[in-house]
Motif scaffolding. Structure first.
Motif, PDB file in Angstrom:
ATOM      1  N   ILE A 180       0.901  -1.061  -0.023  1.00 34.91           N
ATOM      2  CA  ILE A 180       0.384  -0.051  -0.155  1.00 34.91           C
ATOM      3  C   ILE A 180       0.636   1.160   0.367  1.00 34.91           C
ATOM      4  CG2 ILE A 180      -1.995   1.421   0.975  1.00 34.91           C
ATOM      5  CD1 ILE A 180      -3.314  -1.863   2.553  1.00 34.91           C
ATOM      6  N   THR A 181       0.148   1.871  -0.448  1.00 34.00           N
ATOM      7  CA  THR A 181       1.225   3.771  -0.785  1.00 34.00           C
ATOM      8  C   THR A 181      -0.144   4.954  -1.303  1.00 34.00           C
ATOM      9  OG1 THR A 181       1.595   3.473  -3.286  1.00 34.00           O
ATOM     10  CG2 THR A 181       3.186   2.348  -2.252  1.00 34.00           C
ATOM     11  N   GLU A 182       0.144   5.881   0.145  1.00 32.23           N
ATOM     12  CA  GLU A 182      -0.084   6.749  -0.634  1.00 32.23           C
ATOM     13  C   GLU A 182       0.357   8.522  -1.124  1.00 32.23           C
ATOM     14  OE1 GLU A 182      -0.845   8.398   3.636  1.00 32.23           O
ATOM     15  OE2 GLU A 182      -1.531   6.278   4.452  1.00 32.23           O
ATOM     16  N   SER A 183      -0.587   8.850  -1.772  1.00 31.81           N
ATOM     17  CA  SER A 183      -0.512  10.082  -2.434  1.00 31.81           C
ATOM     18  C   SER A 183      -1.548  10.998  -2.426  1.00 31.81           C
ATOM     19  CB  SER A 183      -0.540   9.986  -3.991  1.00 31.81           C
ATOM     20  OG  SER A 183      -1.210   9.305  -4.339  1.00 31.81           O
ATOM     21  N   VAL A 184      -1.368  12.241  -3.191  1.00 33.29           N
ATOM     22  CA  VAL A 184      -2.412  13.189  -3.322  1.00 33.29           C
ATOM     23  C   VAL A 184      -2.703  14.133  -1.937  1.00 33.29           C
ATOM     24  CG1 VAL A 184      -4.714  13.772  -3.606  1.00 33.29           C
ATOM     25  CG2 VAL A 184      -3.859  12.098  -4.733  1.00 33.29           C
ATOM     26  N   TYR A 185      -1.704  15.014  -1.270  1.00 38.37           N
ATOM     27  CA  TYR A 185      -2.026  15.356   0.151  1.00 38.37           C
ATOM     28  C   TYR A 185      -2.183  16.584  -0.046  1.00 38.37           C
ATOM     29  CZ  TYR A 185       1.739  11.704   0.859  1.00 38.37           C
ATOM     30  OH  TYR A 185       2.208   9.581   1.112  1.00 38.37           O
ATOM     31  N   SER A 198       8.247  17.536   0.213  1.00 39.70           N
ATOM     32  CA  SER A 198       8.960  16.793   0.595  1.00 39.70           C
ATOM     33  C   SER A 198       8.453  15.520   1.054  1.00 39.70           C
ATOM     34  CB  SER A 198      10.599  16.525   0.048  1.00 39.70           C
ATOM     35  OG  SER A 198      11.068  17.937   1.623  1.00 39.70           O
ATOM     36  N   GLN A 199       8.135  16.106   3.400  1.00 39.13           N
ATOM     37  CA  GLN A 199       8.269  15.064   3.216  1.00 39.13           C
ATOM     38  C   GLN A 199       6.848  14.921   4.439  1.00 39.13           C
ATOM     39  OE1 GLN A 199      11.485  15.099   6.028  1.00 39.13           O
ATOM     40  NE2 GLN A 199      12.271  13.684   4.805  1.00 39.13           N
ATOM     41  N   PRO A 200       5.594  14.868   3.739  1.00 35.51           N
ATOM     42  CA  PRO A 200       4.808  14.976   4.863  1.00 35.51           C
ATOM     43  C   PRO A 200       3.719  15.062   5.514  1.00 35.51           C
ATOM     44  CG  PRO A 200       4.717  14.611   1.717  1.00 35.51           C
ATOM     45  CD  PRO A 200       5.338  13.972   1.870  1.00 35.51           C
ATOM     46  N   THR A 201       3.515  15.180   6.234  1.00 32.57           N
ATOM     47  CA  THR A 201       3.486  15.374   7.749  1.00 32.57           C
ATOM     48  C   THR A 201       1.985  14.746   8.209  1.00 32.57           C
ATOM     49  OG1 THR A 201       3.344  16.936   8.444  1.00 32.57           O
ATOM     50  CG2 THR A 201       5.084  15.578   9.100  1.00 32.57           C
ATOM     51  N   ILE A 202       0.881  14.933   7.096  1.00 33.11           N
ATOM     52  CA  ILE A 202      -0.626  14.782   6.955  1.00 33.11           C
ATOM     53  C   ILE A 202      -0.389  13.025   6.089  1.00 33.11           C
ATOM     54  CG2 ILE A 202      -1.209  16.441   6.770  1.00 33.11           C
ATOM     55  CD1 ILE A 202      -1.757  17.001   4.004  1.00 33.11           C
ATOM     56  N   ALA A 203      -1.704  13.076   6.410  1.00 30.15           N
ATOM     57  CA  ALA A 203      -1.479  10.634   5.773  1.00 30.15           C
ATOM     58  C   ALA A 203      -2.420  11.653   4.261  1.00 30.15           C
ATOM     59  CB  ALA A 203      -3.320  10.445   5.584  1.00 30.15           C
ATOM     60  N   GLY A 204      -2.423  10.674   3.069  1.00 32.32           N
ATOM     61  CA  GLY A 204      -2.588  10.996   2.475  1.00 32.32           C
ATOM     62  C   GLY A 204      -4.548  10.710   1.784  1.00 32.32           C
ATOM     63  N   VAL A 205      -4.773  11.362   0.792  1.00 36.48           N
ATOM     64  CA  VAL A 205      -6.235  11.244   0.130  1.00 36.48           C
ATOM     65  C   VAL A 205      -6.039   9.804  -0.029  1.00 36.48           C
ATOM     66  CG1 VAL A 205      -7.628  11.637  -0.648  1.00 36.48           C
ATOM     67  CG2 VAL A 205      -6.115  13.263   0.013  1.00 36.48           C
ATOM     68  N   PHE A 206      -4.948   9.929  -0.999  1.00 42.27           N
ATOM     69  CA  PHE A 206      -5.006   8.245  -1.738  1.00 42.27           C
ATOM     70  C   PHE A 206      -4.556   6.986  -1.993  1.00 42.27           C
ATOM     71  CE2 PHE A 206      -4.243   5.844  -6.059  1.00 42.27           C
ATOM     72  CZ  PHE A 206      -5.904   5.167  -6.366  1.00 42.27           C
TER      73      PHE A 206
END
Length: 222
Positions: A180-185, A198-206
């Motif tokens: 599982i990977t995440e994207s769309v922050y 470059s290093q989102p601290t929130i969860a990706g939507v997708f």
């Protein structure tokens, strides 16, 4: 209630992808799925919840032989108008798929599990129709994301059962060992942060995911 049975929802579904942010989000989601399916040899693929055919076209272009299904006739009317090549269309409910056991090389379900009303039963049916060592390709919306936290304010998303990554992993583990990977922050005001942070601290939507059905799994196991 299936919100996608509404004709006006079906007719407006694709309009988001014509906006600037919609085009960026679409590219990010498709790249996330593309990165995961690169090792998969395209075969006979069942697409669940094909909607207006946005992802159907993508899978067809990747070389999959697509049987695209949806429970909403309003959505199927939209995809029929597109005349996509190498695609069979069928009205079907993921909770009771009209296919024999071990029938498909791949199954794809992109932002559709959330709306099915019974995710465990949907996973059971997907597992049943998927061949041993076949692949499930999934895209799901993240309950921990910015969008997930405000989804009840949206007329469409309020009808969806978003999952966290841990819950998605638990469901997919009934089939095999998922990746599982995440994207769309998204920022709190729903601005796209991808490629700006470059290093989102929130969860990706997708959440993009693949899982291979374990060979020893039988169609009768749940």
């Amino acid at each position: 209630m299936n919100i996608f049975e509404k004709k006006e929802v079906a007719q407006e579904y694709d309009s988001y992808y014509t906006t600037e942010q919609g085009e960026e989000v679409d590219a990010l989601e498709k790249q996330a799925i593309q990165d995961l399916i690169n090792p998969i040899i395209p075969g006979k693929l069942l697409e669940i919840g094909c909607g207006t055919g946005h992802w159907t076209s993508f899978f067809s272009q990747q070389g999959f032989q697509v049987t695209a299904t949806d429970i909403s006739e309003a959505m199927l009317q939209q995809i029929r108008a597109k005349s996509l090549p190498n695609v069979k269309l069928l009205t079907a409910d993921v909770l009771q798929l009209p296919f024999p056991d071990d029938h498909f090389d791949q199954v794809a379900v992109i932002t559709a599990l959330e709306f099915c009303g019974d995710i465990p039963q949907a996973i059971s049916e997907i597992k049943r129709v998927l061949k041993p060592e076949g692949w499930l390709i999934a895209g799901c919306l993240n309950a921990d994301s910015t969008l997930g936290k405000i989804k009840n304010q949206d007329p469409v998303y309020k009808h969806a059962d978003f999952m966290t990554q841990s819950i998605l992993k638990k469901q997919l583990s009934k089939i095999g060992k998922p990746t599982i990977t995440e994207s769309v922050y998204l920022s709190p005001d729903l601005k796209l942060l991808d490629q700006r942070n470059s290093q989102p601290t929130i969860a990706g939507v997708f959440m993009a995911a693949v899982v291979q059905k374990e060979k020893q799994c039988t169609s009768q196991s749940k």
